[in-house]
Motif scaffolding. Structure first.
Motif, PDB file in Angstrom:
ATOM      1  N   HIS A  57     -18.318   3.963 -16.475  1.00 45.05           N
ATOM      2  CA  HIS A  57     -16.916   4.372 -16.459  1.00 45.05           C
ATOM      3  C   HIS A  57     -16.268   3.996 -15.126  1.00 45.05           C
ATOM      4  N   VAL A  58     -17.040   4.094 -14.053  1.00 43.70           N
ATOM      5  CA  VAL A  58     -16.537   3.711 -12.745  1.00 43.70           C
ATOM      6  C   VAL A  58     -16.309   2.198 -12.704  1.00 43.70           C
ATOM      7  N   ILE A  59     -17.262   1.446 -13.236  1.00 44.73           N
ATOM      8  CA  ILE A  59     -17.122  -0.015 -13.295  1.00 44.73           C
ATOM      9  C   ILE A  59     -15.852  -0.379 -14.082  1.00 44.73           C
ATOM     10  N   PHE A  60     -15.649   0.301 -15.191  1.00 45.27           N
ATOM     11  CA  PHE A  60     -14.489   0.032 -16.038  1.00 45.27           C
ATOM     12  C   PHE A  60     -13.186   0.241 -15.266  1.00 45.27           C
ATOM     13  N   PHE A  61     -13.118   1.352 -14.543  1.00 39.57           N
ATOM     14  CA  PHE A  61     -11.885   1.643 -13.810  1.00 39.57           C
ATOM     15  C   PHE A  61     -11.699   0.707 -12.620  1.00 39.57           C
ATOM     16  N   CYS A  62     -12.779   0.278 -11.999  1.00 38.88           N
ATOM     17  CA  CYS A  62     -12.667  -0.713 -10.926  1.00 38.88           C
ATOM     18  C   CYS A  62     -12.082  -2.024 -11.478  1.00 38.88           C
ATOM     19  N   ILE A  63     -12.577  -2.423 -12.635  1.00 37.08           N
ATOM     20  CA  ILE A  63     -12.059  -3.647 -13.262  1.00 37.08           C
ATOM     21  C   ILE A  63     -10.577  -3.463 -13.597  1.00 37.08           C
ATOM     22  N   GLN A  64     -10.213  -2.253 -14.032  1.00 33.54           N
ATOM     23  CA  GLN A  64      -8.805  -1.988 -14.347  1.00 33.54           C
ATOM     24  C   GLN A  64      -7.909  -2.165 -13.120  1.00 33.54           C
ATOM     25  N   VAL A  65      -8.384  -1.734 -11.948  1.00 33.62           N
ATOM     26  CA  VAL A  65      -7.604  -1.890 -10.720  1.00 33.62           C
ATOM     27  C   VAL A  65      -7.392  -3.376 -10.440  1.00 33.62           C
ATOM     28  N   ILE A  66      -8.462  -4.174 -10.573  1.00 34.35           N
ATOM     29  CA  ILE A  66      -8.361  -5.630 -10.342  1.00 34.35           C
ATOM     30  C   ILE A  66      -7.435  -6.245 -11.397  1.00 34.35           C
ATOM     31  N   GLU A  67      -7.570  -5.800 -12.624  1.00 35.74           N
ATOM     32  CA  GLU A  67      -6.729  -6.314 -13.710  1.00 35.74           C
ATOM     33  C   GLU A  67      -5.252  -6.022 -13.422  1.00 35.74           C
ATOM     34  N   HIS A  68      -4.972  -4.841 -12.894  1.00 39.51           N
ATOM     35  CA  HIS A  68      -3.595  -4.472 -12.546  1.00 39.51           C
ATOM     36  C   HIS A  68      -3.032  -5.442 -11.506  1.00 39.51           C
ATOM     37  N   PHE A  69      -3.867  -5.794 -10.535  1.00 40.73           N
ATOM     38  CA  PHE A  69      -3.439  -6.761  -9.518  1.00 40.73           C
ATOM     39  C   PHE A  69      -3.129  -8.114 -10.152  1.00 40.73           C
ATOM     40  N   VAL A  70      -4.014  -8.568 -11.038  1.00 41.74           N
ATOM     41  CA  VAL A  70      -3.814  -9.876 -11.675  1.00 41.74           C
ATOM     42  C   VAL A  70      -2.524  -9.890 -12.480  1.00 41.74           C
ATOM     43  N   LYS A  71      -2.248  -8.796 -13.200  1.00 41.88           N
ATOM     44  CA  LYS A  71      -1.065  -8.740 -14.049  1.00 41.88           C
ATOM     45  C   LYS A  71       0.232  -8.641 -13.251  1.00 41.88           C
ATOM     46  N   THR A  72       0.166  -8.007 -12.074  1.00 37.18           N
ATOM     47  CA  THR A  72       1.412  -7.703 -11.354  1.00 37.18           C
ATOM     48  C   THR A  72       1.659  -8.562 -10.116  1.00 37.18           C
ATOM     49  N   ARG A  73       0.573  -8.971  -9.392  1.00 35.97           N
ATOM     50  CA  ARG A  73       0.826  -9.614  -8.099  1.00 35.97           C
ATOM     51  C   ARG A  73       0.066 -10.919  -7.894  1.00 35.97           C
ATOM     52  N   TYR A  74      -0.910 -11.228  -8.743  1.00 34.21           N
ATOM     53  CA  TYR A  74      -1.797 -12.369  -8.497  1.00 34.21           C
ATOM     54  C   TYR A  74      -1.043 -13.691  -8.412  1.00 34.21           C
ATOM     55  N   ILE A  75      -0.101 -13.913  -9.314  1.00 34.09           N
ATOM     56  CA  ILE A  75       0.568 -15.208  -9.405  1.00 34.09           C
ATOM     57  C   ILE A  75       1.332 -15.547  -8.122  1.00 34.09           C
TER      58      ILE A  75
END
Length: 969
Positions: A51-69
């Motif tokens: 569950h911790v791994i999942f939420f860590c990935i979610q934080v990274i995913e949030h970055f990719v969706k909002t600021r990565y580009i």
């Protein structure tokens, strides 16, 4: 990283710790470098909880969706390096995470791929192909990444923006040009390498092939190399379902019709040679046979689509048409075989093919090509539908679960096929149905219930399947009316209603009600059906389900045939008397034969019989209706005395529910009256006014007012409809009690009642309205002034509904021309009300309310905008109404693409037109010299606006929309 907070995700029993963990991860999402912290934590092997791994990935995913580009190049490189490292590390370590983790990683990789490929990460596929060297874990990640990519770039069911469509086209073109050969080779390697050691990977790979085949060159997959292993896998238990699905996806690929026919036929040849398409009924792998049925369905529908496309061509190729037609005809035995499979799920699998095949036969019939062979196919389909429609012995009628629900849905699919067959060949269906129904009903005593129920049900279904003259199946030309009459006559005379099985009984009653017009032509059959309704077959059946449904059907039967039944009125009312008794609260309705809702149908049916009866004197009707309602009144008065003495909350509620039910039963009897047979002409006004006196006493009790007020309000609604001026003396007392200690909901529910009274009685109700107006308005304002919690959506909705109701109340007053109610108020109150209407038109982002407010303002202008209007109104009109018509549409919340908002704009236009019609050139001068210049509108636009205002309403409405759009741009 705050590991103490992180561990909150592993704490399944401490909400406080979990809340802190969630808050921490929200902080990480908002933080500039939170995603990097999560990436480093994931690759440090310090966290094992998934569950911790999942939420860590979610934080990274949030970055990719909002600021990565828009991030720095080194940050992008860091993320790509993290992805490579994670995948390699997990694969080397042999860690097998839960599927949801693997899918989440695949989605993250896909998001970066969408942002970077092909320009910033041109070697993406080189990198992911390296995973194949890392063993099964690496292969698993590789395949899931490909599935995620396909979903994002090729799934046609997901709505895309134009920019996304262009991006996806570029990606697919680049993949096809640069990487597809290596991908295809990798798929062949995977499916052949892991078929024994890790069959789940081969299955996953087959899913990938099936997904990608839709947008890559078909020859890469539809070749000897792949087809041979696909066919081989159809005989391997662990792989054959996946192989079947993969072949179906290949067959479903969009292609030119001749090529599609060739592809499908080549597959069919191979499958037939392998003996795959003829599974025995004893095949134990039901899931595979279901998949096979869907494959057969795909084969058949693909060929039918190809035939349809070929036949619609400007210059169709006769040879290709003939080849495809022959291919379709050759698949009919397969269709019949699978449709007739004893497993309903297998049969359901080919229903789409069956439906499309019947459509094909319709087309053939329209051009005169419906021959004996095709008629034979239609007859075979009909035979299977009848057979498969029958219940299994395992169907549990008393306690229906998922299996029963699935069979009911399956039956609906069969009904669609039956209806289509009837459209194709009406004579065939009617002839076969007549034979089957007649034979079964004549032998019902020696037939299983499945056959009997199916016969009656198909007689019912003929009502929709067979065209009728003005809805009447028993008149018109030809044999059909005769056939339907014979079948109905047999149904009601053969005694099948005594069969005893619940399903047979229910469908008997459903069918006699469905064909009530038959009894209008042969009314001598009505008594035997009435008896069936009222004895142990129907209303007194041992099954609650049968009793309940029969109440509704009995009521319909009575209402439809009341002119033929009036002579049996007293006998019927006597026979159902025991079912009309109101159950006392201590027993509850569970011990009664009928539920409260069921009883309502019986009260309505009894009243319809009494009111429509043709007794020599009206006194008889009055007596029967009193006998029907007096026990209800007596029970209510007993409950009325008992409620104040109850101290237990549950018992209080039970008594109040019984009182509410007594009111509802009385209210339901009022549905028996019509414009021709009113309460006054029937002579029963006193019965209902006496009931009103009794019921209104309930509003004076302090207990359970929510339940009692609702019941009394509904009764008042009915009395306003059915009584004339006799109801007016009761309105003030009712209003006083209904508004006593009123909250938001009770006020909102009272307003439709008062609006109904205004609409019916108009001027007669003015003195009462003048007294109640400001107290009601004040109560509304007070309720609206109560603050609501920002996130309390229910309270927000109730507030919006009350606002709308308030505007509808004012609208009822002006629409029904009782504006003296407003004019008689003091100036301060009048101004307060007018300002709320302006506020509703301008400030509430609710187009429904805005439309109502503009409608009110328009009516007020029409009444008071001229020289004879209320003092001060013209000044108010120029100061507030005219600006509101401009300010509201210019608001950002006024969405000109929304249909409801356009209606509000139209109403504002009509309001401005009303001002012009009342004030003429004075208004034009006001716009020209005073108002429009303050809006920074050019002189030419002002001239155009005023010219449009003088034109027809339709022209002005169209112009106004353009004017507002320009002003907002």
């Amino acid at each position: 990283m705050d590991f103490e907070a992180v561990q909150g995700f592993a704490s399944h029993h401490d909400p406080t710790v979990q809340t802190r963990a969630l808050q921490y991860f929200e902080q990480l999402k908002a933080s500039e470098d939170g995603w990097q912290l999560c990436a480093r934590t994931l690759t440090s092997a310090q966290i094992l909880d998934e569950h911790v791994i999942f939420f860590c990935i979610q934080v990274i995913e949030h970055f990719v969706k909002t600021r990565y580009i828009h991030s720095k190049e080194e940050e992008q490189q860091f993320l790509r390096h993290f992805i490579k490292h994670w995948l390699q590390f997990q694969s080397h370590a042999g860690v097998v995470h839960e599927v949801f983790i693997r899918n989440k990683i695949a989605q993250l990789v896909c998001l970066v791929f969408l942002a970077d490929y092909p320009h910033r990460w041109p070697k993406f596929f080189d990198n992911v192909l390296e995973l194949l060297t890392l063993g099964p874990p690496g292969v698993d990640y590789y395949l899931r990444i490909l599935l995620a990519i396909n979903s994002d770039v090729a799934d046609r069911e997901i709505a895309r923006t134009q920019k996304e469509l262009e991006r996806n086209t570029l990606i697919k073109d680049t993949v096809r040009e640069c990487s597809i050969m290596r991908l295809v080779d990798s798929w062949f390697h995977i499916v052949t390498t892991y078929q024994t050691s890790s069959p789940e990977l081969s299955c996953l790979c087959l899913e990938v092939i099936g997904a990608y085949v839709a947008w890559i060159d078909i020859s890469l997959i539809a070749n000897n190399r792949f087809v041979s292993i696909l066919v081989q896998y159809l005989s391997l238990p662990q792989l054959r379902e996946a192989a079947c699905e993969c072949i179906l996806e290949i067959i479903n690929k969009g292609m030119e019709p001749s090529a599609k026919t060739k592809l499908v036929e080549s597959f069919v040849t191979v499958l037939e040679q392998a003996g795959v398409l003829n599974p025995s009924q004893a095949d134990e792998d039901a899931d595979f046979v279901i998949k096979l049925a869907k494959l057969v369905s795909g084969i058949g529908t693909s060929l039918l689509v190809s035939w349809s496309k070929l036949s619609r061509m400007v210059m169709p190729d006769p040879e290709q048409l003939a080849i495809t037609l022959k291919a379709v005809e050759n698949k009919v035995p397969l269709l019949l075989q699978f449709l007739n499979n004893e497993d309903d799920d297998v049969s359901l699998g080919v229903c789409d093919f069956a439906r499309e095949f019947i459509q094909f036969l319709k087309q053939q019939s329209s051009v005169g090509a419906y021959n004996a062979s095709e008629k034979s196919n239609a007859e075979a389909l009909l035979h299977i539908i009848i057979n498969k429609y029958k219940y299994d012995d395992s169907y549990n009628f008393d306690h229906q679960g998922e299996d029963e629900a699935s069979f009911d849905e399956y039956r609906k699919s069969l009904k669609v096929l039956f209806d289509n067959l009837a459209q194709l060949d009406n004579e065939l269906v009617l002839s076969r149905m007549k034979t089957m129904i007649t034979t079964t009903l004549q032998q019902w005593r020696n037939s299983p219930f499945q056959d009997v129920e199916a016969a009656i049900t198909f007689l019912y279904l003929l009502g929709e399947a067979v065209p009728a003259s003005h809805g009447n199946h028993f008149i018109g030309d030809g044999d059909k009316p005769t056939v339907m009459t014979e079948l109905l006559r047999l149904l009601v005379t053969c005694g099948v209603s005594t069969y005893g099985h619940m399903a047979v009984t229910l469908h008997f009653f459903e069918t006699v009600v469905r064909y009530e017009k038959f009894f209008s032509q042969e009314p001598h059959h009505i008594p035997e059906v009435l008896v069936a309704f009222m004895d142990e077959r129907g209303l007194h059946n041992r099954s609650p389900r049968v009793r309940s449904r029969t109440c509704y059907l009995f009521s319909r039967f009575i209402k439809c045939l009341k002119v033929h039944i009036h002579r049996y009125t007293e006998d019927i009312v006597k026979r159902v008397q025991d079912l009309l008794v109101l159950a006392p609260p201590e027993n509850g309705f569970n011990t009664a034969l009928l539920t409260p809702d069921d009883q309502l149908f019986l009260y309505e049916a009894s009243a319809v019989l009494i009111v429509s009866s043709q007794f020599e004197t009206q006194h008889k009707k009055q007596l029967l209706l009193k006998n029907l309602l007096n026990p209800v009144m007596a029970k209510f008065e007993m409950f009325l005395q008992r409620l104040p003495m109850e101290t237990d909350k549950e018992k209080c509620r039970a008594v109040a529910e019984c009182m509410s039910h007594a009111i509802a039963c009385t209210s339901r009897t009022s549905k028996a009256f019509s414009n021709q047979q009113t309460m006054k002409t029937t002579g029963v006004v006193q019965v209902y006014t006496d009931a009103l006196k009794v019921f209104l006493q309930a509003l004076e009790l302090p207990q359970e007012q929510t339940v009692l007020q609702s019941a009394v309000r509904q009764f008042l609604h009915r009395m306003v409809v059915c009584l004339e001026e006799e109801v007016l003396p009761f309105i003030p007392l009712a209003a006083e009690n209904l508004l006593k200690n009123a909250d938001t909901r009770s006020i909102q529910e009272f307003i439709p009642l008062i609006n109904q009274v205004i609409g019916k009685f108009k001027k007669e109700i003015v003195p009462f309205l003048q007294r109640i107006f400001m107290p009601l308005v004040t109560a509304i304002f007070k309720a609206l002034a109560i603050p609501t919690v920002e996130n309390d959506q229910q309270a927000q909705r109730e507030r919006q509904v009350l606002q709308r109701s308030y505007f509808q109340f004012i609208a009822a007053i002006v629409t029904n021309n009782v504006t003296e109610v407003l004019a008689s108020q003091d100036m301060q109150s009048m101004e307060q009300v007018l300002l709320t209407i302006i506020q509703g038109a301008v400030d509430f982002p609710d187009p429904v309310a805005q439309k109502t407010c503009f409608s009110i303002l328009r009516k007020m202008v029409e009444f008071w905008g001229g020289p004879e209007g209320v003092a001060g109104f013209v000044e108010f009109m120029y100061k507030s109404i005219v600006p509101a018509c401009f300010l509201a549409p210019l608001k950002d919340t006024f969405d000109l693409t929304d249909a409801q908002t356009i209606l509000a704009l139209t109403e504002s236009a009509l309001c401005l037109k009303a001002v012009y019609e009342k004030r003429g050139d004075e208004f034009i001068s006001f716009l020209h010299t005073e108002y429009l210049p303050t809006m920074n509108v050019s002189p030419q636009q002002i001239t155009d606006y005023c010219h449009a205002l003088k034109s027809e309403s339709k022209v002005f409405k169209n112009y106004l929309k353009i004017f507002i759009q320009h002003a907002k741009s």
